[in-house]
Write a protein that holds these residues in place. Sequence first.
Motif, PDB file in Angstrom:
ATOM      1  N   LEU A   1       0.814  -1.223   0.000  1.00 14.57           N
ATOM      2  CA  LEU A   1       0.000   0.000   0.000  1.00 14.57           C
ATOM      3  C   LEU A   1       0.843   1.267   0.000  1.00 14.57           C
ATOM      4  CD1 LEU A   1      -2.825   1.159   0.009  1.00 14.57           C
ATOM      5  CD2 LEU A   1      -2.848   0.977   2.508  1.00 14.57           C
ATOM      6  N   PRO A   2       1.755   1.466   0.943  1.00  9.85           N
ATOM      7  CA  PRO A   2       2.544   2.710   0.896  1.00  9.85           C
ATOM      8  C   PRO A   2       3.469   2.801  -0.318  1.00  9.85           C
ATOM      9  CG  PRO A   2       3.356   1.248   2.626  1.00  9.85           C
ATOM     10  CD  PRO A   2       2.078   0.662   2.146  1.00  9.85           C
ATOM     11  N   ILE A   3       4.050   1.665  -0.733  1.00  9.87           N
ATOM     12  CA  ILE A   3       4.930   1.707  -1.904  1.00  9.87           C
ATOM     13  C   ILE A   3       4.136   2.022  -3.161  1.00  9.87           C
ATOM     14  CG2 ILE A   3       6.412   0.307  -3.395  1.00  9.87           C
ATOM     15  CD1 ILE A   3       7.471  -1.087  -0.966  1.00  9.87           C
ATOM     16  N   GLY A   4       2.941   1.446  -3.293  1.00  7.91           N
ATOM     17  CA  GLY A   4       2.101   1.742  -4.458  1.00  7.91           C
ATOM     18  C   GLY A   4       1.708   3.208  -4.515  1.00  7.91           C
ATOM     19  N   ILE A   5       1.392   3.796  -3.357  1.00 10.73           N
ATOM     20  CA  ILE A   5       1.039   5.220  -3.310  1.00 10.73           C
ATOM     21  C   ILE A   5       2.258   6.075  -3.680  1.00 10.73           C
ATOM     22  CG2 ILE A   5       0.324   7.104  -1.788  1.00 10.73           C
ATOM     23  CD1 ILE A   5      -1.312   5.051  -0.211  1.00 10.73           C
ATOM     24  N   TYR A   6       3.415   5.719  -3.109  1.00 10.63           N
ATOM     25  CA  TYR A   6       4.631   6.484  -3.413  1.00 10.63           C
ATOM     26  C   TYR A   6       4.972   6.411  -4.897  1.00 10.63           C
ATOM     27  CZ  TYR A   6       9.583   7.688  -3.604  1.00 10.63           C
ATOM     28  OH  TYR A   6      10.786   8.252  -3.945  1.00 10.63           O
ATOM     29  N   SER A   7       4.891   5.225  -5.485  1.00  9.76           N
ATOM     30  CA  SER A   7       5.250   5.067  -6.898  1.00  9.76           C
ATOM     31  C   SER A   7       4.324   5.861  -7.809  1.00  9.76           C
ATOM     32  CB  SER A   7       5.212   3.586  -7.282  1.00  9.76           C
ATOM     33  OG  SER A   7       6.205   2.866  -6.602  1.00  9.76           O
ATOM     34  N   ALA A   8       3.044   5.989  -7.409  1.00  8.53           N
ATOM     35  CA  ALA A   8       2.106   6.756  -8.233  1.00  8.53           C
ATOM     36  C   ALA A   8       2.336   8.263  -8.085  1.00  8.53           C
ATOM     37  CB  ALA A   8       0.674   6.402  -7.853  1.00  8.53           C
TER      38      ALA A   8
ATOM     39  N   TYR B   1      -9.104  11.474  -1.107  1.00  5.46           N
ATOM     40  CA  TYR B   1      -9.989  11.114  -2.211  1.00  5.46           C
ATOM     41  C   TYR B   1      -9.418  10.021  -3.125  1.00  5.46           C
ATOM     42  CZ  TYR B   1     -12.474  15.315  -0.706  1.00  5.46           C
ATOM     43  OH  TYR B   1     -13.144  16.240   0.036  1.00  5.46           O
ATOM     44  N   PRO B   2      -8.348  10.298  -3.872  1.00  7.65           N
ATOM     45  CA  PRO B   2      -7.902   9.288  -4.856  1.00  7.65           C
ATOM     46  C   PRO B   2      -7.513   7.951  -4.238  1.00  7.65           C
ATOM     47  CG  PRO B   2      -6.855  11.410  -5.270  1.00  7.65           C
ATOM     48  CD  PRO B   2      -7.512  11.517  -3.941  1.00  7.65           C
ATOM     49  N   VAL B   3      -6.823   7.977  -3.088  1.00 12.29           N
ATOM     50  CA  VAL B   3      -6.382   6.717  -2.478  1.00 12.29           C
ATOM     51  C   VAL B   3      -7.570   5.858  -2.091  1.00 12.29           C
ATOM     52  CG1 VAL B   3      -5.259   5.712  -0.448  1.00 12.29           C
ATOM     53  CG2 VAL B   3      -4.157   7.585  -1.689  1.00 12.29           C
ATOM     54  N   ARG B   4      -8.614   6.494  -1.553  1.00 15.97           N
ATOM     55  CA  ARG B   4      -9.793   5.725  -1.148  1.00 15.97           C
ATOM     56  C   ARG B   4     -10.474   5.091  -2.348  1.00 15.97           C
ATOM     57  NH1 ARG B   4     -14.872   7.743   2.646  1.00 15.97           N
ATOM     58  NH2 ARG B   4     -15.986   5.748   2.608  1.00 15.97           N
ATOM     59  N   VAL B   5     -10.570   5.840  -3.448  1.00 12.02           N
ATOM     60  CA  VAL B   5     -11.185   5.279  -4.650  1.00 12.02           C
ATOM     61  C   VAL B   5     -10.311   4.181  -5.244  1.00 12.02           C
ATOM     62  CG1 VAL B   5     -12.020   5.804  -6.966  1.00 12.02           C
ATOM     63  CG2 VAL B   5     -12.400   7.439  -5.112  1.00 12.02           C
ATOM     64  N   ALA B   6      -8.995   4.398  -5.242  1.00 11.10           N
ATOM     65  CA  ALA B   6      -8.073   3.413  -5.813  1.00 11.10           C
ATOM     66  C   ALA B   6      -8.012   2.139  -4.990  1.00 11.10           C
ATOM     67  CB  ALA B   6      -6.673   4.023  -5.923  1.00 11.10           C
ATOM     68  N   LEU B   7      -8.471   2.184  -3.745  1.00 10.24           N
ATOM     69  CA  LEU B   7      -8.454   0.993  -2.893  1.00 10.24           C
ATOM     70  C   LEU B   7      -9.470  -0.059  -3.332  1.00 10.24           C
ATOM     71  CD1 LEU B   7      -7.978   2.288   0.768  1.00 10.24           C
ATOM     72  CD2 LEU B   7      -6.465   0.792  -0.515  1.00 10.24           C
TER      73      LEU B   7
ATOM     74  N   MET C   1      -1.974  -1.060  -7.217  1.00 12.40           N
ATOM     75  CA  MET C   1      -2.217   0.204  -6.519  1.00 12.40           C
ATOM     76  C   MET C   1      -1.644   1.369  -7.298  1.00 12.40           C
ATOM     77  SD  MET C   1      -3.727   1.357  -3.887  1.00 12.40           S
ATOM     78  CE  MET C   1      -3.918   3.035  -3.275  1.00 12.40           C
ATOM     79  N   ARG C   2      -0.468   1.215  -7.858  1.00 15.44           N
ATOM     80  CA  ARG C   2       0.151   2.288  -8.639  1.00 15.44           C
ATOM     81  C   ARG C   2      -0.703   2.640  -9.849  1.00 15.44           C
ATOM     82  NH1 ARG C   2       3.471   2.882 -13.086  1.00 15.44           N
ATOM     83  NH2 ARG C   2       5.101   4.503 -12.934  1.00 15.44           N
ATOM     84  N   ALA C   3      -1.144   1.624 -10.589  1.00 17.53           N
ATOM     85  CA  ALA C   3      -1.938   1.881 -11.793  1.00 17.53           C
ATOM     86  C   ALA C   3      -3.281   2.531 -11.453  1.00 17.53           C
ATOM     87  CB  ALA C   3      -2.163   0.570 -12.551  1.00 17.53           C
ATOM     88  N   ASN C   4      -3.952   2.040 -10.404  1.00 18.46           N
ATOM     89  CA  ASN C   4      -5.250   2.603 -10.021  1.00 18.46           C
ATOM     90  C   ASN C   4      -5.115   4.053  -9.571  1.00 18.46           C
ATOM     91  OD1 ASN C   4      -6.444   0.121 -10.507  1.00 18.46           O
ATOM     92  ND2 ASN C   4      -6.290  -0.549  -8.389  1.00 18.46           N
ATOM     93  N   LEU C   5      -4.102   4.323  -8.762  1.00 20.18           N
ATOM     94  CA  LEU C   5      -3.939   5.675  -8.241  1.00 20.18           C
ATOM     95  C   LEU C   5      -3.528   6.648  -9.343  1.00 20.18           C
ATOM     96  CD1 LEU C   5      -4.120   7.414  -5.760  1.00 20.18           C
ATOM     97  CD2 LEU C   5      -1.780   6.788  -5.168  1.00 20.18           C
ATOM     98  N   LEU C   6      -2.735   6.211 -10.303  1.00 20.35           N
ATOM     99  CA  LEU C   6      -2.371   7.083 -11.418  1.00 20.35           C
ATOM    100  C   LEU C   6      -3.611   7.512 -12.206  1.00 20.35           C
ATOM    101  CD1 LEU C   6       0.921   5.483 -12.815  1.00 20.35           C
ATOM    102  CD2 LEU C   6       0.656   7.732 -11.745  1.00 20.35           C
ATOM    103  N   ASP C   7      -4.560   6.604 -12.375  1.00 23.74           N
ATOM    104  CA  ASP C   7      -5.807   6.961 -13.063  1.00 23.74           C
ATOM    105  C   ASP C   7      -6.576   8.032 -12.292  1.00 23.74           C
ATOM    106  OD1 ASP C   7      -5.351   5.202 -15.114  1.00 23.74           O
ATOM    107  OD2 ASP C   7      -6.507   3.570 -14.224  1.00 23.74           O
ATOM    108  N   GLU C   8      -6.596   7.894 -10.965  1.00 26.67           N
ATOM    109  CA  GLU C   8      -7.355   8.853 -10.158  1.00 26.67           C
ATOM    110  C   GLU C   8      -6.665  10.216 -10.066  1.00 26.67           C
ATOM    111  OE1 GLU C   8     -10.374   8.357  -9.000  1.00 26.67           O
ATOM    112  OE2 GLU C   8     -10.328   6.365  -9.921  1.00 26.67           O
ATOM    113  N   LEU C   9      -5.345  10.224 -10.086  1.00 26.75           N
ATOM    114  CA  LEU C   9      -4.621  11.493  -9.955  1.00 26.75           C
ATOM    115  C   LEU C   9      -4.831  12.410 -11.149  1.00 26.75           C
ATOM    116  CD1 LEU C   9      -1.185  10.297  -8.459  1.00 26.75           C
ATOM    117  CD2 LEU C   9      -3.063  11.442  -7.271  1.00 26.75           C
ATOM    118  N   ARG C  10      -5.291  11.849 -12.274  1.00 27.44           N
ATOM    119  CA  ARG C  10      -5.495  12.662 -13.482  1.00 27.44           C
ATOM    120  C   ARG C  10      -6.926  13.188 -13.596  1.00 27.44           C
ATOM    121  NH1 ARG C  10      -2.501   8.048 -15.600  1.00 27.44           N
ATOM    122  NH2 ARG C  10      -0.330   8.636 -16.002  1.00 27.44           N
TER     123      ARG C  10
END
Length: 331
Positions: free
Chosen positions: A120-127, A243-249, A213-222
């Motif tokens: 979880l934290p690594i996926g968020i950091y990578s995104a 917001y984005p992290v909760r949706v990407a979860l 997690m990285r792929a999902n969060l990248l979609d939400e960040l845009r």
Amino acid sequence: MAGWLIRRTLFAFATLWAISMLSFVVIQIPPGDYVTSYIAQLQSQGTIFTDVEAQALRDLYGLDQPVILQYFRWLGLMAQGNFGVSFEFNRPVLDVIGDRFLLTIVVSVAALLLTWIVALPIGIYSAVKQYSIGDYAFTFIGFIGLAIPGFLLALVLMYFGFVLFDANVGGLFSPEYAQADWSWHKFWDLMQHMPIPALALGLAGTAFLIRIMRANLLDELRKPYLVTARAKGLTNNRAVLKYPVRVALNPFVSIVPFVLRDIVGGSVIVSIVLSLPTLGPILLKSLIAQDSFLAGTIILLLGVITVVGTLISDILLVILDPRIKFEARGG
């Protein structure tokens, strides 16, 4: 909500029934039965068995009956809380399994928690830090984790444990606690031996969840709503986490049952390599001996872990996503 939960629970029981039927039938597919393998073992030691004696053993164990009757007899025993008697050990199945089922659950849950805590934290950091040196490093490590089988990693960890630290990394207990009754000291000894099995089982799942997690969060960040949140004065870190992290979860949680399934399935081989007192070695022995009641029960219990993990995942999705709550009420 209550109706949705009841339906999900009924589906889980139906799945478990299908697993029990398929596992019992598949065990019967290889030619012969337990008596066949038992006689072959005795004959290799010089013992002579007649056809009459072999038939008497089949009558004793009920193996002369059709498979469907054997299955329903086993099903009737399970309804009474009895999983039958192991042919190989000549003891009730529950006595043979003993603490092994509990230890299998502990190891699987520890591996799953490790994947979550790391991924979880690594996926968020990578995104958030896309294309940074850290992102490239974690991506490289993730691909290595996906490529290395759990049993190979277990062998590597055992090798370095012996060579570098002169330590026995196999098993879940120290020799003095292996046969001891449960106590706080034995529990603490179990926790000290847990990192190696958890790492061997959870590395591939961790790498997979990092990528998800990285792929999902990248979609939400845009998406535009994040720009709006920042315009209202939220700091970047708070806006991302709220917001984005909760949706990407959502997809992250929905694939947890598949990760748990791979962990439980991989635990059979890894437990043999690391000499873990879990269900893996007993399952292998029961399959070789065609001990139908014991093998069927173990496969069913492993299926229970996966189905329960799926049910927990569905409940977590309802908690995380209000849209799923609305559909649950409306359904």
